[in-house]
Every structure is written in C-alpha cells, then in structure tokens.
Design an enzyme around this catalytic site. Sequence first.
Site, PDB file in Angstrom:
ATOM      1  N   LYS A  11      45.946  48.953  22.430  1.00 53.22           N
ATOM      2  CA  LYS A  11      47.066  48.354  21.682  1.00 53.22           C
ATOM      3  C   LYS A  11      47.263  46.907  22.125  1.00 53.22           C
ATOM      4  O   LYS A  11      46.875  46.515  23.235  1.00 53.22           O
ATOM      5  CB  LYS A  11      48.364  49.137  21.862  1.00 53.22           C
ATOM      6  CG  LYS A  11      48.959  49.116  23.285  1.00 53.22           C
ATOM      7  CD  LYS A  11      49.961  47.990  23.546  1.00 53.22           C
ATOM      8  CE  LYS A  11      50.358  47.966  24.997  1.00 53.22           C
ATOM      9  NZ  LYS A  11      50.827  46.829  25.616  1.00 53.22           N
ATOM     10  N   PRO A  95      39.262  47.083  28.587  1.00 53.59           N
ATOM     11  CA  PRO A  95      39.428  46.580  29.952  1.00 53.59           C
ATOM     12  C   PRO A  95      40.546  47.321  30.690  1.00 53.59           C
ATOM     13  O   PRO A  95      41.559  47.696  30.087  1.00 53.59           O
ATOM     14  CB  PRO A  95      39.780  45.102  29.749  1.00 53.59           C
ATOM     15  CG  PRO A  95      39.192  44.756  28.420  1.00 53.59           C
ATOM     16  CD  PRO A  95      39.297  46.008  27.590  1.00 53.59           C
ATOM     17  N   VAL A  96      40.322  47.531  31.993  1.00 50.77           N
ATOM     18  CA  VAL A  96      41.258  48.323  32.813  1.00 50.77           C
ATOM     19  C   VAL A  96      42.339  47.426  33.422  1.00 50.77           C
ATOM     20  O   VAL A  96      42.069  46.270  33.770  1.00 50.77           O
ATOM     21  CB  VAL A  96      40.462  49.052  33.927  1.00 50.77           C
ATOM     22  CG1 VAL A  96      41.384  49.819  34.867  1.00 50.77           C
ATOM     23  CG2 VAL A  96      39.422  49.991  33.304  1.00 50.77           C
ATOM     24  N   ALA A  97      43.565  47.947  33.554  1.00 49.67           N
ATOM     25  CA  ALA A  97      44.703  47.209  34.124  1.00 49.67           C
ATOM     26  C   ALA A  97      44.849  45.850  33.442  1.00 49.67           C
ATOM     27  O   ALA A  97      44.880  44.802  34.074  1.00 49.67           O
ATOM     28  CB  ALA A  97      44.545  47.027  35.639  1.00 49.67           C
ATOM     29  N   ALA A  98      44.940  45.893  32.125  1.00 53.00           N
ATOM     30  CA  ALA A  98      44.805  44.678  31.330  1.00 53.00           C
ATOM     31  C   ALA A  98      45.976  44.391  30.401  1.00 53.00           C
ATOM     32  O   ALA A  98      46.044  43.320  29.805  1.00 53.00           O
ATOM     33  CB  ALA A  98      43.518  44.775  30.508  1.00 53.00           C
ATOM     34  N   GLY A  99      46.902  45.350  30.240  1.00 58.09           N
ATOM     35  CA  GLY A  99      47.993  45.165  29.278  1.00 58.09           C
ATOM     36  C   GLY A  99      47.632  45.679  27.898  1.00 58.09           C
ATOM     37  O   GLY A  99      48.302  45.396  26.910  1.00 58.09           O
ATOM     38  N   GLY A 103      44.578  53.051  29.873  1.00 55.13           N
ATOM     39  CA  GLY A 103      44.842  54.280  30.632  1.00 55.13           C
ATOM     40  C   GLY A 103      45.804  55.195  29.891  1.00 55.13           C
ATOM     41  O   GLY A 103      45.611  56.414  29.845  1.00 55.13           O
ATOM     42  N   SER A 105      46.264  55.297  26.671  1.00 55.43           N
ATOM     43  CA  SER A 105      45.618  55.797  25.470  1.00 55.43           C
ATOM     44  C   SER A 105      44.651  56.940  25.814  1.00 55.43           C
ATOM     45  O   SER A 105      44.589  57.947  25.097  1.00 55.43           O
ATOM     46  CB  SER A 105      44.885  54.650  24.766  1.00 55.43           C
ATOM     47  OG  SER A 105      44.552  55.024  23.464  1.00 55.43           O
ATOM     48  N   ASP A 137      53.976  53.980  27.941  1.00 54.97           N
ATOM     49  CA  ASP A 137      53.254  53.661  26.700  1.00 54.97           C
ATOM     50  C   ASP A 137      52.588  54.877  26.046  1.00 54.97           C
ATOM     51  O   ASP A 137      52.032  54.761  24.955  1.00 54.97           O
ATOM     52  CB  ASP A 137      52.163  52.613  26.977  1.00 54.97           C
ATOM     53  CG  ASP A 137      52.734  51.205  27.133  1.00 54.97           C
ATOM     54  OD1 ASP A 137      53.881  50.976  26.697  1.00 54.97           O
ATOM     55  OD2 ASP A 137      52.033  50.346  27.689  1.00 54.97           O
TER      56      ASP A 137
END
Length: 288
Positions: A11, A95-99, A103, A105, A137
């Site tokens: 997202k 991408p991980v820990a990206a905003g 995770g 989703s 989220d």
Amino acid sequence: MDHINLKARAKINITLDVTGVRDDGYHELKMIMQTVELYDGVYIKKIEKPIIKLKSNLEWLPKDERNLAYRAAALIREKYGIKEGVYIELRKAIPVAAGLAGGSSDCASVLYGMNKLFDLGISRKTLAEIGLTLGSDVPYCLMRGTALAEGRGEILTRLPSCPKAWVVLAKPPMGLSTAAVYKAIDRAKEIYHPNTEAVIEAIKDKDLHKMARNLLNVLETVSMEMCPMVGEIKRRFMETGAIGSLMSGSGPTVYGLFESRKIAQSSAETIKEEFGLRDVALTKIYNV
Ligand code: C5P
C-alpha cells in the site's frame, strides 16, 4: 483444499494525518490508503506435523514469532483449535520496513488463507478484529483498494477508486522505526496537515492532478530529519517528471506518481542509479 496461493499487495499513503495521541500511546490517525500492484507471493500448505514452518526468499527475515505472518498462523491455530500445521512460503518483493505495509499485508494474507484453507467461516469483521491485534495496518490490508483509515487505522471507509497512475517506489537503504517516527512527531514544531477532504473530492472527481497536488504526509518532515535522502529522492522524482511525490507511511520509501509509463520507467532508472538504491520498483495503482 490442501494449499492456497495468495498475493499480498503493498500500500501507499495518499495522505497521512495525525489528529491526536491516545491514552494507550497510539496516535489517532486519518489517512487515505491505496493498494498498488506490487505483491509478495504467499503460499500456504497444510502439513500433518503440528508446527508452523515459515520459509522465505530473504535469508535474514525472521521465521518465528517475530514475523507477523507466523504470528497470524499461530493465532488462528490456537483460537480455532486446529490440529494440523502449516508450511508458509513468502516470496518477498515488497521492500521490508519501508512504510509499504509489506509485513502487514503478508499477515493479512495468512489470516485470509487460514480461514479459507481450514474452512473456518470467520466473518470479515472478526478477521479484521483479529488482524488489529497483530498490527494497525492489517485491517486495511484485508480490505484493500482505496480507503479512508481512521482511529489506529482500523476504522475503514471505502472510497471511490483512485484514478489510475504509474507508481515508482524508491526506498533509501536505511530503515526507520515506526515507533521512533511517531515519537518524534510529538516533539515536532512544524506540522503540515493534509487537506484530506480536498483529496477525497479529487478522488471522487477522478482528478489525478488535483490529487497529486494535495499529497501530504504529516510524518514526512520528521522522517526527513532522520533520513535526509527522503527529501532528496522526492525532489528528484519531481524533477524527472512525476506529477506528485510523497513518503509512504512512516517511511522511508518515497513514491512518485506518473501518467506515462515511459517517464515513470526512466525516472525509476535515474533515481536507482543516482542514489545507488537496491529497492526501486515500477508498479501501478491497484483497484479492487
Ligand atoms: O500497530 P503497529 O504495531 O503497526 O505500530 C507500530 C508502532 O507505531 C506502535 O508501537 C506505535 O509506536 C506507533 N503507532 C502509533 N499510532 C498508530 C500506529 C502506530 O503511535 N496509530
């Protein structure tokens, strides 16, 4: 049915506003969320052994309780007394820990998949409630599409579909802690709030340019202080033909919106090269 293949999509935030701080320390939010096509592949298979086995193409990703997908499977097994185990394979592309809610989703897909795979008949509402215990989220990730998210992010109102656009995602190499960013906003002097209503109007009118002009994320200034590359990438997106650019969530990913695929592609290449980034992806708005 003994296995299921799902797409856990990323997202972006079209807007993000903080309207207050709650007694439990969480922030009261008002944000417009939008799904993009980019996805992680989530494969779930029933296994006889009563365990959860998580595998991923990313070696360093935690494969235990620290992973939200693992926690989702564990919680459903426990809550619904499931004897069998599951094998979960995550093909990470987000991408991980990206905003980008990657995770969350993955977690939402596991909740959805467990419900289907074990024929549990859990309602959408209950699934979203379970999801909220795992992350703010997650309820949105179960819903997908264009939505206004309020409260911690769980009070969801479906909006008309966002106008189509190409989206380039560019993630600076450093990670940003969501908790640290939210803490910093409490001390911030200058705060710019989005005009959420104007953006909702623009979405209703399918006015991509008006929407692009009003992109605003209240967390951007504090994240920029922690990671100056956020501001630099944003500037380069605009200089290379984006019609709007914003940091997503608590960052540090910055996205650019484009009408033309060709311009989006060339902007993506320029930014990837100039900033030496590994995580740059060309994708588009995904409507349900
Ligand atoms: O809910 P989640 O685990 O995704 O949130 C991570 C952290 O982000 C929280 O521990 C909190 O510090 C911050 N946060 C917040 N207000 C929200 C959502 C997250 O302060 N609405």
